[in-house]
Motif scaffolding. Structure first.
Motif, mmCIF file in Angstrom:
data_model
loop_
_atom_site.group_PDB
_atom_site.id
_atom_site.type_symbol
_atom_site.label_atom_id
_atom_site.label_comp_id
_atom_site.label_asym_id
_atom_site.label_seq_id
_atom_site.Cartn_x
_atom_site.Cartn_y
_atom_site.Cartn_z
ATOM 1 N N MET A 1 37.857 -14.188 54.926
ATOM 2 C CA MET A 1 37.622 -14.803 53.624
ATOM 3 C C MET A 1 38.751 -15.768 53.289
ATOM 4 O O MET A 1 39.912 -15.510 53.586
ATOM 5 N N ASN A 2 38.399 -16.914 52.703
ATOM 6 C CA ASN A 2 39.389 -17.870 52.223
ATOM 7 C C ASN A 2 40.421 -17.152 51.359
ATOM 8 O O ASN A 2 40.088 -16.349 50.490
ATOM 9 N N ALA A 3 41.713 -17.448 51.595
ATOM 10 C CA ALA A 3 42.801 -16.745 50.908
ATOM 11 C C ALA A 3 42.726 -16.909 49.398
ATOM 12 O O ALA A 3 42.974 -15.966 48.636
ATOM 13 N N LEU A 4 42.370 -18.142 48.944
ATOM 14 C CA LEU A 4 42.288 -18.366 47.506
ATOM 15 C C LEU A 4 41.113 -17.583 46.903
ATOM 16 O O LEU A 4 41.231 -17.020 45.803
ATOM 17 N N LEU A 5 39.991 -17.542 47.618
ATOM 18 C CA LEU A 5 38.855 -16.758 47.140
ATOM 19 C C LEU A 5 39.213 -15.278 47.059
ATOM 20 O O LEU A 5 38.842 -14.586 46.110
ATOM 21 N N GLU A 6 39.933 -14.801 48.054
ATOM 22 C CA GLU A 6 40.372 -13.394 48.054
ATOM 23 C C GLU A 6 41.242 -13.103 46.837
ATOM 24 O O GLU A 6 41.098 -12.072 46.165
ATOM 25 N N LYS A 7 42.132 -14.041 46.541
ATOM 26 C CA LYS A 7 43.024 -13.895 45.387
ATOM 27 C C LYS A 7 42.224 -13.856 44.087
ATOM 28 O O LYS A 7 42.490 -13.039 43.202
ATOM 29 N N MET A 8 41.231 -14.751 43.967
ATOM 30 C CA MET A 8 40.417 -14.796 42.757
ATOM 31 C C MET A 8 39.574 -13.532 42.604
ATOM 32 O O MET A 8 39.384 -13.016 41.492
ATOM 33 N N LYS A 9 39.093 -13.005 43.714
ATOM 34 C CA LYS A 9 38.288 -11.794 43.660
ATOM 35 C C LYS A 9 39.109 -10.618 43.167
ATOM 36 O O LYS A 9 38.641 -9.803 42.354
ATOM 37 N N LYS A 10 40.373 -10.539 43.618
ATOM 38 C CA LYS A 10 41.248 -9.448 43.190
ATOM 39 C C LYS A 10 41.649 -9.597 41.723
ATOM 40 O O LYS A 10 41.867 -8.602 41.023
ATOM 41 N N SER A 11 41.743 -10.842 41.263
ATOM 42 C CA SER A 11 42.211 -11.084 39.895
ATOM 43 C C SER A 11 41.101 -10.958 38.850
ATOM 44 O O SER A 11 41.383 -10.791 37.654
ATOM 45 N N SER A 12 39.853 -11.027 39.287
ATOM 46 C CA SER A 12 38.746 -11.007 38.332
ATOM 47 C C SER A 12 38.651 -9.662 37.625
ATOM 48 O O SER A 12 38.775 -8.603 38.245
ATOM 49 N N THR A 13 38.441 -9.710 36.331
ATOM 50 C CA THR A 13 38.265 -8.486 35.539
ATOM 51 C C THR A 13 36.792 -8.078 35.463
ATOM 52 O O THR A 13 36.461 -7.047 34.878
ATOM 53 N N ILE A 14 35.926 -8.903 36.039
ATOM 54 C CA ILE A 14 34.494 -8.603 36.034
ATOM 55 C C ILE A 14 34.134 -8.012 37.393
ATOM 56 O O ILE A 14 34.200 -8.699 38.426
ATOM 57 N N LYS A 15 33.777 -6.764 37.430
ATOM 58 C CA LYS A 15 33.601 -6.023 38.674
ATOM 59 C C LYS A 15 32.531 -6.605 39.584
ATOM 60 O O LYS A 15 32.641 -6.522 40.811
ATOM 61 N N ARG A 16 31.501 -7.212 39.005
ATOM 62 C CA ARG A 16 30.400 -7.690 39.827
ATOM 63 C C ARG A 16 30.616 -9.099 40.352
ATOM 64 O O ARG A 16 29.743 -9.671 40.991
ATOM 65 N N SER A 17 31.777 -9.673 40.104
ATOM 66 C CA SER A 17 32.094 -10.980 40.678
ATOM 67 C C SER A 17 32.135 -10.865 42.200
ATOM 68 O O SER A 17 32.628 -9.885 42.752
ATOM 69 N N ASP A 18 31.605 -11.882 42.882
ATOM 70 C CA ASP A 18 31.576 -11.839 44.345
ATOM 71 C C ASP A 18 31.403 -13.250 44.884
ATOM 72 O O ASP A 18 31.074 -14.182 44.141
ATOM 73 N N ILE A 19 31.630 -13.409 46.181
ATOM 74 C CA ILE A 19 31.368 -14.684 46.850
ATOM 75 C C ILE A 19 29.869 -14.956 46.766
ATOM 76 O O ILE A 19 29.050 -14.051 46.983
ATOM 77 N N LEU A 20 29.492 -16.188 46.427
ATOM 78 C CA LEU A 20 28.092 -16.484 46.174
ATOM 79 C C LEU A 20 27.203 -16.122 47.355
ATOM 80 O O LEU A 20 26.106 -15.574 47.179
ATOM 81 N N SER A 21 27.681 -16.379 48.574
ATOM 82 C CA SER A 21 26.871 -16.079 49.763
ATOM 83 C C SER A 21 26.685 -14.580 49.964
ATOM 84 O O SER A 21 25.802 -14.156 50.715
ATOM 85 N N GLN A 22 27.499 -13.770 49.292
ATOM 86 C CA GLN A 22 27.412 -12.317 49.426
ATOM 87 C C GLN A 22 26.882 -11.651 48.155
ATOM 88 O O GLN A 22 26.721 -10.431 48.099
ATOM 89 N N SER A 23 26.621 -12.440 47.129
ATOM 90 C CA SER A 23 26.201 -11.890 45.845
ATOM 91 C C SER A 23 24.787 -11.328 45.914
ATOM 92 O O SER A 23 23.901 -11.925 46.511
ATOM 93 N N ASP A 24 24.601 -10.162 45.281
ATOM 94 C CA ASP A 24 23.264 -9.570 45.215
ATOM 95 C C ASP A 24 22.562 -9.906 43.909
ATOM 96 O O ASP A 24 21.483 -9.398 43.624
ATOM 97 N N ILE A 25 23.181 -10.777 43.111
ATOM 98 C CA ILE A 25 22.613 -11.131 41.811
ATOM 99 C C ILE A 25 21.669 -12.316 41.927
ATOM 100 O O ILE A 25 20.583 -12.319 41.344
ATOM 101 N N LEU A 26 22.059 -13.334 42.684
ATOM 102 C CA LEU A 26 21.264 -14.554 42.778
ATOM 103 C C LEU A 26 20.366 -14.603 44.008
ATOM 104 O O LEU A 26 19.672 -15.587 44.230
ATOM 105 N N THR A 27 20.404 -13.547 44.826
ATOM 106 C CA THR A 27 19.501 -13.508 45.967
ATOM 107 C C THR A 27 18.083 -13.233 45.475
ATOM 108 O O THR A 27 17.861 -12.858 44.325
ATOM 109 N N ASP A 28 17.089 -13.416 46.366
ATOM 110 C CA ASP A 28 15.697 -13.185 45.982
ATOM 111 C C ASP A 28 15.503 -11.752 45.500
ATOM 112 O O ASP A 28 15.924 -10.800 46.161
ATOM 113 N N LYS A 29 14.875 -11.624 44.344
ATOM 114 C CA LYS A 29 14.610 -10.316 43.782
ATOM 115 C C LYS A 29 13.344 -9.722 44.397
ATOM 116 O O LYS A 29 12.429 -10.433 44.802
#
Length: 348
Positions: A1-29
């Motif tokens: 994972m990109n180092a900056l993305l990794e840093k942002m993921k650790k810093s986020s206070t929203i638990k469901r934040s994720d890399i868009l390509s790995q997100s289960d929110i915007l994938t086909d329901k």
């Protein structure tokens, strides 16, 4: 994972934040297929689709089959999820047990909640959504938001005031604004019944009541019309026309007929004949009365020798069309937004 993305993921206070390509929110329901193929087309643009998480709004005048359309979807949900619960908010109290029985619904898995005003609905539905997890299988029906008063409207009536309530649209917009994220994040389908009114233009058109909140929040909006279905001079039922007012999946302004007769109920194969004639899978001979319909060989283009009167077309014809790859491709191309041109296309 990109180092900056990794840093942002650790810093986020929203638990469901994720890399868009790995997100289960915007994938086909996951889709819940109804037993009426062209209802699935109206919901998703193809036969293999159906009801998804998010809000579907069914709008139209009284006696336009809106509640039963909603229950057809809820019934499909119950059949797919044996532990699934239907949360039924009721402000009209016009849905007899016979409706649920006719669709083989399990009434022991329907939680009936009577409501009298928008604020009461907003408070209760938010309490319910707050407690639900993504793994909970819940389908929500609101029948209806079109007939709900605001609390101010009730208070004004009790105080003897006759002023117009200017807060109702604002309260409705607040309701939809609050529930929409929960529906998506927790994979909950919601079907809301609403009313329509006619504009005062030279050529009036039907508009969904309740302000812009419903338009912003809905994934699908159907405005339902109807036409008489007759056998000679006898009224035998109705052709309910689903007008796709808004959709994330089906092409807007599409019109899909669903026939309902007093004798047989919903015609599961509504919409097949007209589309089969258009796609070239069936040919019509208008020189005979009654008109005859012939199957067309898709490889050779030859018209079959055996002709059928409309009432005599066997059910196997429609079942075969439902499985026919060429017919499915025709339907998807005609109704689905997936086949529309990319917003940005590089020229050859």
């Amino acid at each position: 994972m990109n180092a900056l993305l990794e840093k942002m993921k650790k810093s986020s206070t929203i638990k469901r934040s994720d890399i868009l390509s790995q997100s289960d929110i915007l994938t086909d329901k996951e889709c819940i297929q109804t037993e009426v193929p062209f209802m699935n087309v109206a919901l998703s643009g193809e036969f293999d689709g159906g009801v998804r998480a998010g809000m579907t709004m069914l709008a139209g005048p009284s006696k336009h089959f809106k509640t039963l359309f909603a229950l057809v979807m809820a019934s499909a949900f119950q059949k797919k999820y044996k532990d699934g619960i239907v949360l039924f908010y009721d402000s009209e109290f016009g849905t007899p047990p016979a409706y649920f029985d006719s669709l083989d619904m399990d009434m022991s898995r329907i939680f009936h909640t009577p409501i009298t005003d928008i604020e009461e609905l907003k408070s209760d539905i938010m309490n319910q959504l707050k407690e639900l997890k993504k793994s909970d299988k819940v389908f929500i029906v609101i029948d209806s938001v079109g007939n709900l008063a605001s609390r101010k409207e009730i208070d004004d009536a009790l105080d003897g005031k006759t002023v117009t309530d200017m807060t109702r649209a604002k309260a409705m917009k607040s309701l939809f604004r609050m529930i929409t994220p929960h529906l998506t994040l927790k994979d909950i389908p919601l079907v809301a019944i609403n009313h329509t009114y006619q504009t005062l233009e030279l050529y009036s058109k039907a508009v969904v009541s309740g302000g812009t909140g419903s338009y912003y929040s809905s994934d699908n909006i159907w405005i339902i019309g109807r036409q008489q279905e007759k056998d000679g001079d006898e009224l035998v039922g109705w052709n309910f026309v689903i007008n796709i007012e808004k959709s994330r999946y089906a092409k807007e302004k599409s019109k899909i007929p669903i026939t309902v007769t007093y004798e047989k109920g919903i015609d599961k194969w509504s919409g097949f004949l007209d589309n089969a004639l258009e796609s070239g899978h069936i040919s019509k001979n208008t020189t005979t009365k009654p008109h005859k319909f012939f199957l067309v060989d898709q490889e050779t283009g030859e018209v079959g020798e055996e002709g059928y009167a409309l009432k005599d077309i066997p059910e196997s014809v429609w079942k075969n069309l439902l499985k026919d790859a060429k017919f499915n491709a025709f339907i998807k191309d005609k109704y689905s937004t997936d086949t529309e041109a990319s917003l940005m296309r590089e020229e050859d």
